[in-house]
Scaffold this motif. Structure first.
Motif, PDB file in Angstrom:
ATOM      1  N   ILE A 187       0.836  -1.162  -0.014  1.00 13.20           N
ATOM      2  CA  ILE A 187      -0.150  -0.031   0.088  1.00 13.20           C
ATOM      3  C   ILE A 187       0.775   1.123  -0.016  1.00 13.20           C
ATOM      4  CG2 ILE A 187      -1.632   1.368   1.555  1.00 13.20           C
ATOM      5  CD1 ILE A 187      -2.899  -1.092   2.433  1.00 13.20           C
ATOM      6  N   LEU A 188       1.854   1.288   1.013  1.00 12.92           N
ATOM      7  CA  LEU A 188       2.776   2.310   1.030  1.00 12.92           C
ATOM      8  C   LEU A 188       4.002   2.493  -0.260  1.00 12.92           C
ATOM      9  CD1 LEU A 188       3.563   2.450   4.689  1.00 12.92           C
ATOM     10  CD2 LEU A 188       1.693   3.772   3.383  1.00 12.92           C
ATOM     11  N   GLN A 189       3.902   1.523  -1.120  1.00 16.06           N
ATOM     12  CA  GLN A 189       4.914   1.218  -2.189  1.00 16.06           C
ATOM     13  C   GLN A 189       6.218   1.479  -1.740  1.00 16.06           C
ATOM     14  OE1 GLN A 189       3.430   4.461  -4.830  1.00 16.06           O
ATOM     15  NE2 GLN A 189       1.506   3.507  -5.584  1.00 16.06           N
ATOM     16  N   VAL A 190       6.659   0.587  -0.467  1.00 13.96           N
ATOM     17  CA  VAL A 190       8.317   0.657  -0.174  1.00 13.96           C
ATOM     18  C   VAL A 190       8.417  -0.850  -0.416  1.00 13.96           C
ATOM     19  CG1 VAL A 190       7.798   2.511   1.270  1.00 13.96           C
ATOM     20  CG2 VAL A 190       7.202   0.357   2.136  1.00 13.96           C
ATOM     21  N   ASN A 191       9.600  -1.116  -0.003  1.00 18.55           N
ATOM     22  CA  ASN A 191      10.471  -2.350  -0.176  1.00 18.55           C
ATOM     23  C   ASN A 191      10.608  -3.177   1.261  1.00 18.55           C
ATOM     24  OD1 ASN A 191      10.272  -1.657  -2.963  1.00 18.55           O
ATOM     25  ND2 ASN A 191      12.399  -0.961  -2.980  1.00 18.55           N
ATOM     26  N   ASN A 192      10.637  -2.552   2.132  1.00 14.72           N
ATOM     27  CA  ASN A 192      11.026  -3.159   3.402  1.00 14.72           C
ATOM     28  C   ASN A 192      10.454  -2.489   4.615  1.00 14.72           C
ATOM     29  OD1 ASN A 192      12.514  -0.753   4.239  1.00 14.72           O
ATOM     30  ND2 ASN A 192      14.134  -1.257   2.972  1.00 14.72           N
ATOM     31  N   ARG A 193      10.365  -2.909   5.631  1.00 14.06           N
ATOM     32  CA  ARG A 193       9.472  -2.622   6.824  1.00 14.06           C
ATOM     33  C   ARG A 193      10.181  -1.126   7.382  1.00 14.06           C
ATOM     34  NH1 ARG A 193       8.711  -7.927  10.877  1.00 14.06           N
ATOM     35  NH2 ARG A 193       8.067  -9.357   9.234  1.00 14.06           N
ATOM     36  N   LEU A 194      11.608  -1.030   7.564  1.00 17.56           N
ATOM     37  CA  LEU A 194      12.105   0.205   7.812  1.00 17.56           C
ATOM     38  C   LEU A 194      11.507   1.307   6.988  1.00 17.56           C
ATOM     39  CD1 LEU A 194      14.108   1.836   9.376  1.00 17.56           C
ATOM     40  CD2 LEU A 194      15.919   1.142   7.868  1.00 17.56           C
ATOM     41  N   ALA A 195      11.304   1.363   5.667  1.00 19.11           N
ATOM     42  CA  ALA A 195      10.933   2.153   4.669  1.00 19.11           C
ATOM     43  C   ALA A 195       9.423   2.490   4.884  1.00 19.11           C
ATOM     44  CB  ALA A 195      11.110   1.840   3.322  1.00 19.11           C
ATOM     45  N   ALA A 196       8.495   1.231   5.262  1.00 15.76           N
ATOM     46  CA  ALA A 196       7.064   1.527   5.764  1.00 15.76           C
ATOM     47  C   ALA A 196       6.952   2.400   6.811  1.00 15.76           C
ATOM     48  CB  ALA A 196       6.383   0.101   5.731  1.00 15.76           C
ATOM     49  N   VAL A 197       7.875   2.091   8.115  1.00 16.61           N
ATOM     50  CA  VAL A 197       7.707   2.930   9.108  1.00 16.61           C
ATOM     51  C   VAL A 197       8.170   4.361   8.718  1.00 16.61           C
ATOM     52  CG1 VAL A 197       8.860   3.167  11.444  1.00 16.61           C
ATOM     53  CG2 VAL A 197       8.045   0.740  10.566  1.00 16.61           C
ATOM     54  N   ALA A 198       8.973   4.468   7.989  1.00 11.17           N
ATOM     55  CA  ALA A 198       9.736   5.834   7.681  1.00 11.17           C
ATOM     56  C   ALA A 198       8.437   6.675   6.938  1.00 11.17           C
ATOM     57  CB  ALA A 198      10.756   5.742   7.120  1.00 11.17           C
ATOM     58  N   ARG A 199       7.750   5.967   6.001  1.00 13.62           N
ATOM     59  CA  ARG A 199       6.734   6.633   5.314  1.00 13.62           C
ATOM     60  C   ARG A 199       5.478   6.711   6.255  1.00 13.62           C
ATOM     61  NH1 ARG A 199       4.821   9.995   2.529  1.00 13.62           N
ATOM     62  NH2 ARG A 199       2.820   9.503   1.425  1.00 13.62           N
ATOM     63  N   LEU A 200       5.179   5.979   7.074  1.00 10.59           N
ATOM     64  CA  LEU A 200       4.085   6.298   8.013  1.00 10.59           C
ATOM     65  C   LEU A 200       4.369   7.655   8.859  1.00 10.59           C
ATOM     66  CD1 LEU A 200       3.176   2.701   9.083  1.00 10.59           C
ATOM     67  CD2 LEU A 200       1.567   4.455   7.870  1.00 10.59           C
ATOM     68  N   GLN A 201       5.756   7.581   9.155  1.00 10.24           N
ATOM     69  CA  GLN A 201       6.181   8.819  10.112  1.00 10.24           C
ATOM     70  C   GLN A 201       6.065  10.112   9.152  1.00 10.24           C
ATOM     71  OE1 GLN A 201       9.969   7.709  11.689  1.00 10.24           O
ATOM     72  NE2 GLN A 201       8.913   7.207  13.569  1.00 10.24           N
ATOM     73  N   GLU A 202       6.250   9.927   7.842  1.00 16.33           N
ATOM     74  CA  GLU A 202       6.289  11.051   7.052  1.00 16.33           C
ATOM     75  C   GLU A 202       4.638  11.396   6.818  1.00 16.33           C
ATOM     76  OE1 GLU A 202       6.777  11.131   2.258  1.00 16.33           O
ATOM     77  OE2 GLU A 202       8.655  10.582   3.476  1.00 16.33           O
ATOM     78  N   ILE A 203       3.916  10.315   6.676  1.00 13.62           N
ATOM     79  CA  ILE A 203       2.353  10.794   6.764  1.00 13.62           C
ATOM     80  C   ILE A 203       1.833  11.284   8.047  1.00 13.62           C
ATOM     81  CG2 ILE A 203       0.097   9.660   6.855  1.00 13.62           C
ATOM     82  CD1 ILE A 203       1.219   7.581   4.859  1.00 13.62           C
ATOM     83  N   GLU A 204       2.433  10.931   9.138  1.00  9.26           N
ATOM     84  CA  GLU A 204       2.146  11.489  10.487  1.00  9.26           C
ATOM     85  C   GLU A 204       2.532  12.928  10.523  1.00  9.26           C
ATOM     86  OE1 GLU A 204       4.361  10.103  14.125  1.00  9.26           O
ATOM     87  OE2 GLU A 204       2.505   8.454  14.028  1.00  9.26           O
ATOM     88  N   ARG A 205       3.798  13.265  10.016  1.00  9.00           N
ATOM     89  CA  ARG A 205       4.286  14.808   9.953  1.00  9.00           C
ATOM     90  C   ARG A 205       3.633  15.293   9.086  1.00  9.00           C
ATOM     91  NH1 ARG A 205       9.231  12.935   8.084  1.00  9.00           N
ATOM     92  NH2 ARG A 205       9.890  11.678   9.835  1.00  9.00           N
ATOM     93  N   GLU A 206       2.891  15.103   8.018  1.00  8.96           N
ATOM     94  CA  GLU A 206       2.044  15.895   7.239  1.00  8.96           C
ATOM     95  C   GLU A 206       0.765  16.145   7.790  1.00  8.96           C
ATOM     96  OE1 GLU A 206       1.378  13.324   3.677  1.00  8.96           O
ATOM     97  OE2 GLU A 206       3.528  13.590   2.895  1.00  8.96           O
ATOM     98  N   HIS A 207       0.353  15.019   8.699  1.00  6.46           N
ATOM     99  CA  HIS A 207      -1.032  15.353   9.464  1.00  6.46           C
ATOM    100  C   HIS A 207      -0.357  16.246  10.848  1.00  6.46           C
ATOM    101  CE1 HIS A 207      -2.402  12.875   6.517  1.00  6.46           C
ATOM    102  NE2 HIS A 207      -3.433  13.106   6.692  1.00  6.46           N
ATOM    103  N   GLU A 208       0.465  16.924  10.785  1.00  7.86           N
ATOM    104  CA  GLU A 208       1.108  17.485  12.089  1.00  7.86           C
ATOM    105  C   GLU A 208      -0.109  18.252  12.753  1.00  7.86           C
ATOM    106  OE1 GLU A 208       4.845  19.236  11.529  1.00  7.86           O
ATOM    107  OE2 GLU A 208       5.215  19.574  13.495  1.00  7.86           O
TER     108      GLU A 208
END
Length: 164
Positions: free
Chosen positions: A54-75
């Protein structure tokens, strides 16, 4: 007041997928997550794989980083997909692996989804997308072979008619 899974909804995740990725964020393995949630570790792995797709990433670390990015967007909102709001989070903001940006143009999404990319780059597409590409390529190859067969058949009929 916002509910626990608002951020998960922003990322199009189910509550269970959000729970699994949150526990990944805390550094737990699939077996530890399965034990904590009372489900099979294979189910946990499937949830995590779906989140990565769903997040279009290749590994778990990138998924967590992408979720944190989404989190920052909804600061201004607190993390909504946490099981325990007081839990300590692992900071992946300085991780060496960066989540790829989401596709922004409809044209690039269309061109990447119909057929596989050409060239020497590694194909990191999810298994389902690769299977769809293979079926599409097989269908095109079948249509082309039918076209060639019918053309040859038509030409031979024309030649036979001309000789009569």
């Amino acid at each position: 007041m916002e509910t626990k899974f608002d951020l998960a909804k922003a990322a199009n995740l189910t509550p269970r997928q959000a729970d699994c990725i949150e526990l990944v964020r805390r550094g737990l393995t699939a077996k530890q997550i399965a034990h904590q949630l009372g489900i099979s570790h294979r189910t946990v792995e499937q949830h995590i794989a779906t989140v990565m797709d769903i997040l279009q990433v290749n590994n778990r670390l990138a998924a967590v980083a992408r979720l944190q990015e989404i989190e920052r967007e909804h600061e201004g909102t607190s993390p909504k997909f946490m099981l325990d709001p007081n839990a300590e989070l692992v900071d992946f903001s300085n991780a060496f692996i960066q989540a790829p940006p989401l596709r922004t143009s409809a044209k690039s999404a269309l061109s990447q989804s119909i057929l596989p990319p050409l060239g020497g780059s590694r194909n990191d597409a999810p298994k389902v997308r690769r299977m769809i590409w293979m079926v599409r390529i097989a269908a095109v190859a079948t249509m082309l072979s039918c076209l060639v067969f019918l053309t040859v058949l038509g030409l031979s009929d024309m030649a036979e008619f001309a000789n009569s």
